[in-house]
Write an enzyme that holds these catalytic residues in place. Structure first.
Site, PDB file in Angstrom:
ATOM      1  CB  THR A  53      40.188  44.221  41.324  1.00  0.00           C
ATOM      2  OG1 THR A  53      40.160  43.234  42.351  1.00  0.00           O
ATOM      3  CG2 THR A  53      38.789  44.431  40.822  1.00  0.00           C
ATOM      4  CE  LYS A  64      37.831  44.116  45.209  1.00  0.00           C
ATOM      5  NZ  LYS A  64      37.419  43.256  44.073  1.00  0.00           N
TER       6      LYS A  64
END
Length: 336
Positions: free
Chosen positions: A255, A198
């Site tokens: 994120t 991620k």
């Protein structure tokens, strides 16, 4: 009551790392009623934490609710620790795990709180601990969480994984409070893959935002990024519920959508035209993970085109415009 709710917590917690996330997790442990010692790198941080109850270098303007026991001496910080949280950058894991192992009893849980793959070996961080500190028992804490939010006591939920479910329950009970909720898990690989990939994908999403390519492109990139994260996780035996849970999809959504993320902010700087060497990538874990993740995926026969595009941009083999053209020009295929 859940198994984690019935589990006996560890009482003495050492936190290795005096940055923003290390300080926030030390506060988490203290709020949960644990005895906490924090190992910081420099005397200035120790003085601020232990005398003034603040960390102006990493958490400016956030009151810590009183002094935190902090030291620069590993032996003092780790003495009699029942559990250790390792909260330093992913590329320091090998050295720090070896240091910790020299000061704790065999069988001590070592909770990895960084997200990444080791650059030199391409190993998962739990595998690094297996080599560098074989007497410690690796666990992983990951999920959608910003240090400043956690330090302020804002509601946060994460995943805390260990191969032994009872250990995962005990570690979750050790850190749980009304503000911080850890969900115990045993899928150590799946939790680490979500955290590592991620960060790379967040750089791509930040670049899209910095370029001004629009919300539609950002949403598409996030969704297709999750698809490649899921492909890699499944190839390694990760459980689907881990990949769609807090440490996978949850962390990815956070994120890839907020400039509070160092990786997203770094991507935004790239998208705005800054040179990669000057855009603040030193603190963005995805910068160190991108090329490793691509090689890691290739070893397992998994295509990760977005991560590969990020690695190429960072290595200055291709421009952002060229990366977009490459992704948009891939052969048409069915989505599923």
């Amino acid at each position: 009551m859940s198994a984690a709710g019935q589990a006996r917590p560890f009482e003495r917690v050492a936190v290795v790392g005096g940055g923003s996330w290390g300080t926030a997790l030390a506060l988490v442990a203290r709020r949960a009623g644990r005895e906490v010692r924090l190992l910081a790198r420099d005397a200035e941080s120790v003085e601020a934490l232990s005398l003034r109850g603040e960390n102006p270098a990493y958490l400016p303007g956030i009151a810590l609710g009183g002094p935190l026991a902090a030291t620069t001496d590993p032996a003092e910080a780790l003495r009699d620790a029942d559990a250790v949280l390792l909260v330093t950058p992913a590329q320091t894991t090998r050295a720090m795990a070896g240091l910790i192992a020299a000061h704790v009893a065999p069988g001590t849980p070592l909770v990895l709180c960084a997200k990444g793959l080791e650059r030199d070996s391409g190993l998962l961080l739990s595998e690094v601990v297996g080599e560098a500190a074989p007497a410690c028992v690796p666990a992983v804490l990951s999920g959608p969480s910003f240090a400043a939010d956690v330090a302020r006591g804002l509601p946060t939920a994460v995943t805390l994984a260990a191969e032994d479910g009872e250990l995962a329950d005990r570690l979750s009970a050790t850190l749980a409070s009304s503000q911080f909720r850890p969900y115990a898990a045993t899928d150590l690989v799946g939790v680490q893959i979500g955290g590592a990939l991620k960060n790379v994908l967040a750089i791509a999403c930040g670049a899209v935002a910095g370029k001004g390519w629009g919300a539609s492109a950002l949403a598409a990139l996030t969704a297709r990024g999750f698809a490649e994260l899921a492909r890699l996780g499944e190839a390694l035996g990760a459980r689907p519920e881990t990949l769609t849970g807090l440490s996978g999809l949850g962390d990815l959504v956070l994120t890839c959508s907020s400039a509070q993320s160092r990786n997203f902010a770094f991507g935004m700087a790239l998208g705005a035209g800054e040179d990669p060497a000057a855009a603040g990538g030193k603190l963005a874990e995805g910068v160190h993970t991108a090329s490793v993740a691509v090689a890691f995926a290739a070893r397992h026969g998994v295509e990760v085109p977005i991560s590969a595009a990020v690695a190429d941009v960072l290595a200055q083999r291709i421009s952002l415009d060229g990366a977009l053209a490459s992704l948009m020009g891939r052969p048409l295929r069915r989505e599923a």
